[in-house]
Enzyme design. Structure first.
Site, PDB file in Angstrom:
ATOM      1  N   TYR A  41       0.805  -1.200   0.090  1.00 17.90           N
ATOM      2  CA  TYR A  41       0.049  -0.075  -0.033  1.00 17.90           C
ATOM      3  C   TYR A  41       0.726   1.157   0.078  1.00 17.90           C
ATOM      4  O   TYR A  41       1.869   1.452   0.883  1.00 17.90           O
ATOM      5  CB  TYR A  41      -0.854   0.030   1.233  1.00 17.90           C
ATOM      6  CG  TYR A  41      -1.567   1.286   1.239  1.00 17.90           C
ATOM      7  CD1 TYR A  41      -2.809   1.631   0.821  1.00 17.90           C
ATOM      8  CD2 TYR A  41      -0.923   2.221   2.062  1.00 17.90           C
ATOM      9  CE1 TYR A  41      -3.566   2.514   1.092  1.00 17.90           C
ATOM     10  CE2 TYR A  41      -1.739   3.650   2.149  1.00 17.90           C
ATOM     11  CZ  TYR A  41      -3.133   3.922   1.525  1.00 17.90           C
ATOM     12  OH  TYR A  41      -3.713   4.910   1.641  1.00 17.90           O
TER      13      TYR A  41
ATOM     14  N   GLU B 147      -3.536   7.355  -4.089  1.00 23.29           N
ATOM     15  CA  GLU B 147      -3.407   6.022  -3.539  1.00 23.29           C
ATOM     16  C   GLU B 147      -3.183   5.023  -4.326  1.00 23.29           C
ATOM     17  O   GLU B 147      -3.960   4.852  -5.164  1.00 23.29           O
ATOM     18  CB  GLU B 147      -4.770   6.147  -2.595  1.00 23.29           C
ATOM     19  CG  GLU B 147      -4.774   4.821  -1.498  1.00 23.29           C
ATOM     20  CD  GLU B 147      -6.063   4.861  -0.818  1.00 23.29           C
ATOM     21  OE1 GLU B 147      -7.168   4.580  -1.432  1.00 23.29           O
ATOM     22  OE2 GLU B 147      -5.896   5.224   0.300  1.00 23.29           O
TER      23      GLU B 147
END
Ligand code: ADP
Ligand code: MG
Length: 386
Positions: free
Chosen positions: A108, A196
């Site tokens: 992530y 993101e």
């Protein structure tokens, strides 16, 4: 402003962020063609402004172009419900057909502006692919952060630190450092408020790519980026909010039945509070701004009453910069022009308030006057529940 995954990937790739080969399709037949070109194994991904598509059934693996066509047929036109769409879901009009890659690890990476330190922060975690909110709540020690000084920028040493913490080695380590530098440049140069990548993929071959991409932008900076502004998809936004943004009105649709028109964000919030305190529910937040021109009042009215849930409206204007008589004239004119038939409670205060009240009274229209916020709220709530 939000954009779709395929648009974010397009921007990122211009900055040198590696992404899988992919193309968007509007029809199942086109999905098949793309799979024939870049497949045969592809992933068909619903394009909506919400995450959690995988769990909701909007991301499917196809083993052949025929299967890609079939899956695209199922996903296109479906109302996809994820934890981010709300129960009403979002209609899928486009799918991204992307080469299927062999997953070794899902990591992530997220960049946001941190309000506490007033600086961008880049966050990395080995726990990619899943909801990062859950990781943050349950295992916060698995999220690594680097704050970025706005003047000196994101240093290569910071990228190396993050890649090291993600336990990347050899060529993957080098690729991740380059990836992070390119991603930050894309974030900064495009005035993004969020970038993101979840998941950041490490393939079985050791390559590092953005498998998913989400970007949000600072609306105030969009005039510097006409190419990004053009990516806006109004179908993904609340129609009334989209309309309000055309007139520079700050409008947020809510669930109640009392429409509010207020000047100033603070007063608008206080108005919503007092409506709830009096047992009602506001139908919206609406700040018409400090100046309150006749035009602004009219546009605000139009938006207010096109919401079917609004049963009565409360106008709460403080005449500081603007004079109450001007506002009253605007209200009367707009109400006549738009042939409003819902009860309207008006509370005016400030400069020329007496003249303002006189104008409302003389209009021959059934405005309900109130001299305090409390009185206004107590008047409007029963009117809205009839
Ligand atoms: P969302 O976050 O909306 O669920 P993602 O794009 O993250 O959508 O996709 C969900 C999951 O699907 C990923 O975590 C990954 O496991 C898998 N996936 C997505 N794209 C690919 C791809 N190109 N190749 C292989 N697997 C993929
Ligand atoms: Mg994702």
């Amino acid at each position: 402003m939000k954009i779709h995954e395929f648009q974010a990937k397009h921007i990122l790739s211009k900055f040198g962020v590696p992404i899988p080969r992919s193309e968007v399709a509007e029809t199942p037949a086109r999905a098949r063609e793309i799979a024939e070109e870049i497949g045969p194994r592809v992933v068909v991904k619903a394009q909506i402004h919400a995450g959690g598509r995988g769990k909701g059934g909007g991301v499917k693996l196809a083993g052949s172009p025929e299967e890609a066509e079939k899956l695209a047929g199922e996903i296109l036109g479906m109302t996809l419900v994820t934890h981010q769409t709300g129960p009403e879901g979002k209609l899928v009009k486009l799918v991204l057909v992307e080469e299927a890659l062999d997953i070794d690890r899902e990591l992530y990476i997220g960049i946001v502006i941190d309000r506490a330190t007033e600086a961008p922060v880049i966050m990395a975690s080995s726990q990619g692919g899943m909801e990062i909110e859950k990781v943050a709540a349950e295992t916060p020690e698995l999220i690594f952060k680097e704050f970025i000084h706005p003047a000196t920028g994101f240093g290569a040493y910071q990228a190396r630190k993050l890649a090291f913490k993600l336990e990347l080695k050899g060529d993957s380590f080098k690729q991740a450092v380059k990836f992070l530098m390119a991603l930050y440049k894309a974030f900064e140069d495009s005035d993004a408020s969020l970038a993101e990548i979840n998941p950041l993929l490490v393939t079985k071959q050791g390559d590092v790519l953005a498998l998913d991409a989400k970007m949000n932008f600072d609306d105030n900076a969009l005039k510097r980026h006409p190419d990004i502004a053009e990516m806006r998809d109004l179908d993904e936004e609340d129609p009334l909010e989209a309309e309000a943004s055309k007139f520079d009105l700050n409008y947020i649709k809510l669930d109640g039945s009392v429409g509010c028109m207020v000047n100033g964000a603070g007063l608008a919030m206080a108005t919503m509070d007092i409506i709830m305190h009096s047992g009602g529910m506001p139908a919206n937040f609406l700040d018409v701004g400090g100046g309150v021109s006749e035009e602004a009042v009219k546009n605000a009215f139009k938006i207010l009453v096109s919401d079917q849930d609004v049963k009565a409206a409360l106008i709460n204007i403080f005449g500081g910069i603007v004079r109450c008589d001007l506002v009253a004239n605007g209200i009367v004119k707009a109400a006549k022009e738009l042939e409003l038939d819902i009860p309207i409670v008006v509370r005016l205060e400030g400069t020329n308030v007496e003249q303002g009240k006189q104008i409302l009274e003389n209009s021959g229209m059934a405005f309900h006057a109130a001299s305090s916020m409390k009185e206004a709220a107590e008047k409007v709530v029963p009117l809205a529940s009839q």
